[in-house]
Design a protein around this motif. Sequence first.
Motif, PDB file in Angstrom:
ATOM      1  N   LEU A 104      10.373  69.471  15.503  1.00  0.00           N
ATOM      2  CA  LEU A 104      11.464  68.606  15.041  1.00  0.00           C
ATOM      3  C   LEU A 104      10.850  67.420  14.279  1.00  0.00           C
ATOM      4  O   LEU A 104       9.888  66.810  14.737  1.00  0.00           O
ATOM      5  N   GLY A 105      11.408  67.111  13.120  1.00  0.00           N
ATOM      6  CA  GLY A 105      10.980  65.920  12.373  1.00  0.00           C
ATOM      7  C   GLY A 105       9.561  65.981  11.844  1.00  0.00           C
ATOM      8  O   GLY A 105       8.903  64.954  11.695  1.00  0.00           O
ATOM      9  N   GLU A 106       9.097  67.188  11.497  1.00  0.00           N
ATOM     10  CA  GLU A 106       7.741  67.303  10.929  1.00  0.00           C
ATOM     11  C   GLU A 106       7.675  66.585   9.579  1.00  0.00           C
ATOM     12  O   GLU A 106       8.621  66.671   8.790  1.00  0.00           O
ATOM     13  N   TYR A 107       6.591  65.938   9.293  1.00  0.00           N
ATOM     14  CA  TYR A 107       6.384  65.248   8.011  1.00  0.00           C
ATOM     15  C   TYR A 107       7.520  64.286   7.665  1.00  0.00           C
ATOM     16  O   TYR A 107       7.760  63.985   6.502  1.00  0.00           O
ATOM     17  N   MET A 108       8.195  63.826   8.666  1.00  0.00           N
ATOM     18  CA  MET A 108       9.347  62.965   8.421  1.00  0.00           C
ATOM     19  C   MET A 108       8.875  61.645   7.792  1.00  0.00           C
ATOM     20  O   MET A 108       7.869  61.085   8.204  1.00  0.00           O
ATOM     21  N   ALA A 109       9.605  61.181   6.775  1.00  0.00           N
ATOM     22  CA  ALA A 109       9.196  59.936   6.114  1.00  0.00           C
ATOM     23  C   ALA A 109      10.359  58.956   6.054  1.00  0.00           C
ATOM     24  O   ALA A 109      10.402  58.106   5.180  1.00  0.00           O
ATOM     25  N   GLY A 110      11.289  59.093   6.963  1.00  0.00           N
ATOM     26  CA  GLY A 110      12.403  58.152   6.972  1.00  0.00           C
ATOM     27  C   GLY A 110      13.641  58.764   7.570  1.00  0.00           C
ATOM     28  O   GLY A 110      13.701  59.975   7.800  1.00  0.00           O
ATOM     29  N   GLY A 111      14.629  57.913   7.849  1.00  0.00           N
ATOM     30  CA  GLY A 111      15.871  58.400   8.431  1.00  0.00           C
ATOM     31  C   GLY A 111      15.807  58.454   9.946  1.00  0.00           C
ATOM     32  O   GLY A 111      14.829  58.023  10.560  1.00  0.00           O
ATOM     33  N   VAL A 112      16.890  58.977  10.531  1.00  0.00           N
ATOM     34  CA  VAL A 112      16.989  59.026  11.992  1.00  0.00           C
ATOM     35  C   VAL A 112      17.429  60.433  12.424  1.00  0.00           C
ATOM     36  O   VAL A 112      18.358  60.995  11.850  1.00  0.00           O
ATOM     37  N   ILE A 113      16.748  60.951  13.439  1.00  0.00           N
ATOM     38  CA  ILE A 113      17.192  62.199  14.075  1.00  0.00           C
ATOM     39  C   ILE A 113      17.546  61.851  15.518  1.00  0.00           C
ATOM     40  O   ILE A 113      16.746  61.212  16.220  1.00  0.00           O
ATOM     41  N   ILE A 114      18.734  62.239  15.947  1.00  0.00           N
ATOM     42  CA  ILE A 114      19.148  61.966  17.333  1.00  0.00           C
ATOM     43  C   ILE A 114      19.466  63.299  18.006  1.00  0.00           C
ATOM     44  O   ILE A 114      20.195  64.121  17.438  1.00  0.00           O
ATOM     45  N   VAL A 115      18.896  63.515  19.186  1.00  0.00           N
ATOM     46  CA  VAL A 115      19.204  64.728  19.956  1.00  0.00           C
ATOM     47  C   VAL A 115      19.851  64.282  21.269  1.00  0.00           C
ATOM     48  O   VAL A 115      19.228  63.570  22.062  1.00  0.00           O
ATOM     49  N   LEU A 116      21.105  64.697  21.499  1.00  0.00           N
ATOM     50  CA  LEU A 116      21.845  64.179  22.660  1.00  0.00           C
ATOM     51  C   LEU A 116      21.708  65.046  23.907  1.00  0.00           C
ATOM     52  O   LEU A 116      22.071  64.608  25.002  1.00  0.00           O
ATOM     53  N   SER A 117      21.237  66.252  23.776  1.00  0.00           N
ATOM     54  CA  SER A 117      21.067  67.161  24.922  1.00  0.00           C
ATOM     55  C   SER A 117      22.279  67.123  25.845  1.00  0.00           C
ATOM     56  O   SER A 117      22.165  66.915  27.055  1.00  0.00           O
ATOM     57  N   LYS A 118      23.439  67.343  25.285  1.00  0.00           N
ATOM     58  CA  LYS A 118      24.672  67.118  26.063  1.00  0.00           C
ATOM     59  C   LYS A 118      24.844  68.092  27.229  1.00  0.00           C
ATOM     60  O   LYS A 118      25.546  67.792  28.183  1.00  0.00           O
ATOM     61  N   SER A 119      24.193  69.257  27.191  1.00  0.00           N
ATOM     62  CA  SER A 119      24.342  70.167  28.331  1.00  0.00           C
ATOM     63  C   SER A 119      23.422  69.775  29.485  1.00  0.00           C
ATOM     64  O   SER A 119      23.426  70.412  30.524  1.00  0.00           O
ATOM     65  N   GLY A 120      22.619  68.755  29.267  1.00  0.00           N
ATOM     66  CA  GLY A 120      21.784  68.267  30.370  1.00  0.00           C
ATOM     67  C   GLY A 120      20.365  68.783  30.352  1.00  0.00           C
ATOM     68  O   GLY A 120      19.503  68.281  31.075  1.00  0.00           O
ATOM     69  N   ASN A 121      20.068  69.784  29.518  1.00  0.00           N
ATOM     70  CA  ASN A 121      18.684  70.270  29.421  1.00  0.00           C
ATOM     71  C   ASN A 121      17.929  69.349  28.480  1.00  0.00           C
ATOM     72  O   ASN A 121      18.299  69.232  27.306  1.00  0.00           O
ATOM     73  N   THR A 122      16.872  68.719  28.956  1.00  0.00           N
ATOM     74  CA  THR A 122      16.140  67.838  28.051  1.00  0.00           C
ATOM     75  C   THR A 122      15.320  68.668  27.065  1.00  0.00           C
ATOM     76  O   THR A 122      15.047  69.844  27.297  1.00  0.00           O
ATOM     77  N   PHE A 123      14.931  68.012  26.010  1.00  0.00           N
ATOM     78  CA  PHE A 123      14.219  68.680  24.919  1.00  0.00           C
ATOM     79  C   PHE A 123      12.926  69.339  25.420  1.00  0.00           C
ATOM     80  O   PHE A 123      12.097  68.687  26.048  1.00  0.00           O
ATOM     81  N   GLY A 124      12.778  70.629  25.122  1.00  0.00           N
ATOM     82  CA  GLY A 124      11.617  71.347  25.652  1.00  0.00           C
ATOM     83  C   GLY A 124      10.608  71.768  24.600  1.00  0.00           C
ATOM     84  O   GLY A 124       9.580  72.348  24.927  1.00  0.00           O
ATOM     85  N   GLY A 125      10.912  71.449  23.334  1.00  0.00           N
ATOM     86  CA  GLY A 125      10.033  71.922  22.260  1.00  0.00           C
ATOM     87  C   GLY A 125       8.733  71.137  22.196  1.00  0.00           C
ATOM     88  O   GLY A 125       8.515  70.172  22.925  1.00  0.00           O
ATOM     89  N   ARG A 126       7.851  71.575  21.293  1.00  0.00           N
ATOM     90  CA  ARG A 126       6.596  70.847  21.105  1.00  0.00           C
ATOM     91  C   ARG A 126       6.407  70.534  19.622  1.00  0.00           C
ATOM     92  O   ARG A 126       7.257  70.865  18.807  1.00  0.00           O
ATOM     93  N   GLY A 127       5.297  69.891  19.303  1.00  0.00           N
ATOM     94  CA  GLY A 127       4.998  69.571  17.901  1.00  0.00           C
ATOM     95  C   GLY A 127       5.993  68.588  17.307  1.00  0.00           C
ATOM     96  O   GLY A 127       6.228  68.578  16.095  1.00  0.00           O
ATOM     97  N   VAL A 128       6.584  67.734  18.139  1.00  0.00           N
ATOM     98  CA  VAL A 128       7.604  66.806  17.630  1.00  0.00           C
ATOM     99  C   VAL A 128       6.956  65.806  16.667  1.00  0.00           C
ATOM    100  O   VAL A 128       5.988  65.135  17.018  1.00  0.00           O
ATOM    101  N   GLY A 129       7.486  65.742  15.485  1.00  0.00           N
ATOM    102  CA  GLY A 129       7.021  64.742  14.522  1.00  0.00           C
ATOM    103  C   GLY A 129       5.602  64.953  14.005  1.00  0.00           C
ATOM    104  O   GLY A 129       4.942  63.984  13.641  1.00  0.00           O
ATOM    105  N   SER A 130       5.138  66.204  13.913  1.00  0.00           N
ATOM    106  CA  SER A 130       3.792  66.424  13.348  1.00  0.00           C
ATOM    107  C   SER A 130       3.745  65.841  11.944  1.00  0.00           C
ATOM    108  O   SER A 130       4.587  66.168  11.113  1.00  0.00           O
ATOM    109  N   GLY A 131       2.781  65.012  11.672  1.00  0.00           N
ATOM    110  CA  GLY A 131       2.622  64.452  10.318  1.00  0.00           C
ATOM    111  C   GLY A 131       3.678  63.424   9.967  1.00  0.00           C
ATOM    112  O   GLY A 131       3.815  63.033   8.811  1.00  0.00           O
ATOM    113  N   ILE A 132       4.414  62.937  10.950  1.00  0.00           N
ATOM    114  CA  ILE A 132       5.479  61.940  10.672  1.00  0.00           C
ATOM    115  C   ILE A 132       4.841  60.668  10.094  1.00  0.00           C
ATOM    116  O   ILE A 132       3.785  60.237  10.556  1.00  0.00           O
ATOM    117  N   HIS A 133       5.452  60.112   9.037  1.00  0.00           N
ATOM    118  CA  HIS A 133       4.927  58.851   8.512  1.00  0.00           C
ATOM    119  C   HIS A 133       6.035  57.863   8.186  1.00  0.00           C
ATOM    120  O   HIS A 133       5.853  56.934   7.414  1.00  0.00           O
TER     121      HIS A 133
END
Lengths: 504, 246
Positions: free
Chosen positions: B144-173
């Motif tokens: 999620l948000g790889e190479y991100m260079a601005g803006g906003v990403i919001i994840v609400l996980s409304k079903s109650g399962n928290t975010f389980g992915g990896r590599g969040v924001g690789s290369g984010i600047h």
Amino acid sequence: MSLGSVPLKYRIQIDRQQCMQCMRCVDNCSYGVFREEDDGNILIDSRKCTACHRCISMCPRDAINLSERPVDYRSHPLWTPEAREDVINQSRSGRIVLAGMGNAKDYPIIYDRLVLDACQVTNPSIDPLREPMELRTYLGQKPSKLDIRKQENGDIELNTKLSPNLELQTPIMIGHMSYGAISLNAQLSLAKAAAKTGTYMGTGEGGLHKDIYPYQDNMIVQVASGRFGVDINYLERGAAIEIKIGQGAKPGIGGHLPGEKVCTDVSCTRMIPAGSDAISPAPHHDIYSIEDLAQLVRGLKEATEWKKPVFVKIAAVHNVAAVAAGIARSSADAVVIDGFRGGTGASPKVFRDNVGIPIEAAIASVDQKLNDQGIRNKVSVIASGGIRNSADIAKSIALGADAVYIGTAALISMGCRVCGNCYRGLCPWGIATQREDLVSRLDPEVESEHVANLINSWTLELSELMGAAGINSIESLRGNRSRLRGYMLDEGTLDVLQVKPVGA
Amino acid sequence: MEPVHIDARALHYTPLNQQIRKAVSEGATEIIVDNVLGQRFIADGLKGEVTIRINGVPGGDLGMFMSGPTCIVKGNCDHAPGNTMDNGKIVIHGSAGDAVAHSMRGGKVFVRDDIGYRGGIHMKEYGTGHKPILVIGDNACSFLGEYMAGGVIIVLSKSGNTFGGRGVGSGIHGGEIILRGELKERQLGVGAKITEFTEKDLEKISPYIEEFCAYFEIDPEKYLDTRYTKIVASSSRPFAGKYVWE
Ligand code: SF4
Ligand code: SF4
């Protein structure tokens, strides 16, 4: 223990008898080689010299002398000074060595081992002074057959729907060099030259600055993985759109403009935050297959209502022909093949010098594959990467290209001395820099004239070469490999090129 | 002007887009497209103030290069809705595939449920008024948000399962990724770091959460607290130290 320093690469000397201490060298060297002492003497720090030749060309007394590598090492066939110095540099830094311009290794140049044909007694050559020579080139898909009907009133009606094509007055285009990598004045010079000569130039992945808008009809806008500067207005302004997948100077890796070059103007043109690194990694993150590429090609066409040709640029690498055949089936209108001599502002040296294949072999194998598969008409082929003169162009076309992109040659016509230090942002010729005082050294009016002169003179030479071969239309030269012979080329290479050896 | 109705049954995407463009050029402010089944590129490169209600499942690249319009999808979406979108809004009543909001540099994308991999990749902001927003109701996959260079990403996980992915924001600047709940360091990509989510941050993102909740008739109160993790770039020059001169 310290590794110490490596010897200088260049030595600058001033002939003190000739020198009139005008200090032009001090003003012109952006690398700080010269310093004026209090007593009016000029001090020289040769270690900083990049051999850009700015001081030499500006010295009114021809007093400056530059010599390369003034210090000898113990000679060794394997451990060249360069190999040893790279090891020392990396032992010290632990980093990737960055380099500018094209492949600097001593690979044999295939162009120089190909010779062109000329007519003698049995068929006459054509005099371009008297006979019209057709160099006009159309880039884009061509129909496999035409459906023509005669109407009752005798008029001929064309029922085949033609794809949009770019019309070039010469098969020479200027390749993609982005605003950011080069200065706005440099881009403006190239754009003016493209307009003057009836050809096109690429924006690179740096967006389209508003000062270039007047030349937008001669611009090919580029879409790279980071989508810099891409919005619907940008796509609509370009005469064609090019998707950049790869580039000859650094196949398989992306682009990276360091944050210090991202000034406010570059930031707005690229549509990225000011001061941050502009990173466009090699993969497009919506392309994982030829089908995905087709999706992007069609997405761009749909956005611009199918009015513009879409090119796809790849680096010349192994199996390039199979990749190009896939591109031809993706609805793209042209495939650009960039050979391993292609220049760049910055590339890891190990890529620049070791990854990719020569453009000559790539073009020949792509043309052959597309012909074999009966899809050559579906896509135009553009050759780029290390084209140095009109003979290289004629040979590229005879090997199967429709047109060529020139890059470094166009920069040289504006003053570039191929010093290979573009990534430092200090280009003394005002080309690969954003420093205002350096940028202002380049006058777009004057330099566009130089670039246009180069394109015009090569176009003239091309028609002479064609005329000598008894050819009056560029179409008849395209893929006409019987007009080439290989001199001192091995059998395997001749086979790939589909060219006979000299004497045959 | 009355809403314009388009029946997309068995229609290729080009004639479908032509009908949409024609309606927009004739002044339509609302277009209802029924029976959408996999047509790609809907509203591709479209400009204007129009609202397009899409009933069905659009194919890839919905709203690609779009500049202005609002697309409301009653159904799921394939990959990359909002790809390189300049301005406008995409509201998805369902889930979406990979690369949602790829290179988006303005406008907003709201996805009620889940998205696939590489959401928000290359999102960038610049100048004023060019700040992309991606809000995901439930969850996102890795990168999620790889190479991100601005803006906003919001994840609400409304079903109650928290975010389980990896590599969040690789290369984010640049920009911010805000996830409901906790995130482990090992789930971060290269160049990304976790910082404290403060009341001030909540103030900044509340309007986006409220807007999201309004579209999907969800009570926003549940999400207006500070139980988020905020991920930002560790540097705006993540690769500055990687190279040395020749
Ligand atoms: S860097 Fe260029 S201007 Fe400076 S001394 Fe060397 S050749 Fe002359
Ligand atoms: S563009 Fe400038 S820095 Fe780059 S090689 Fe040419 S003269 Fe040197």
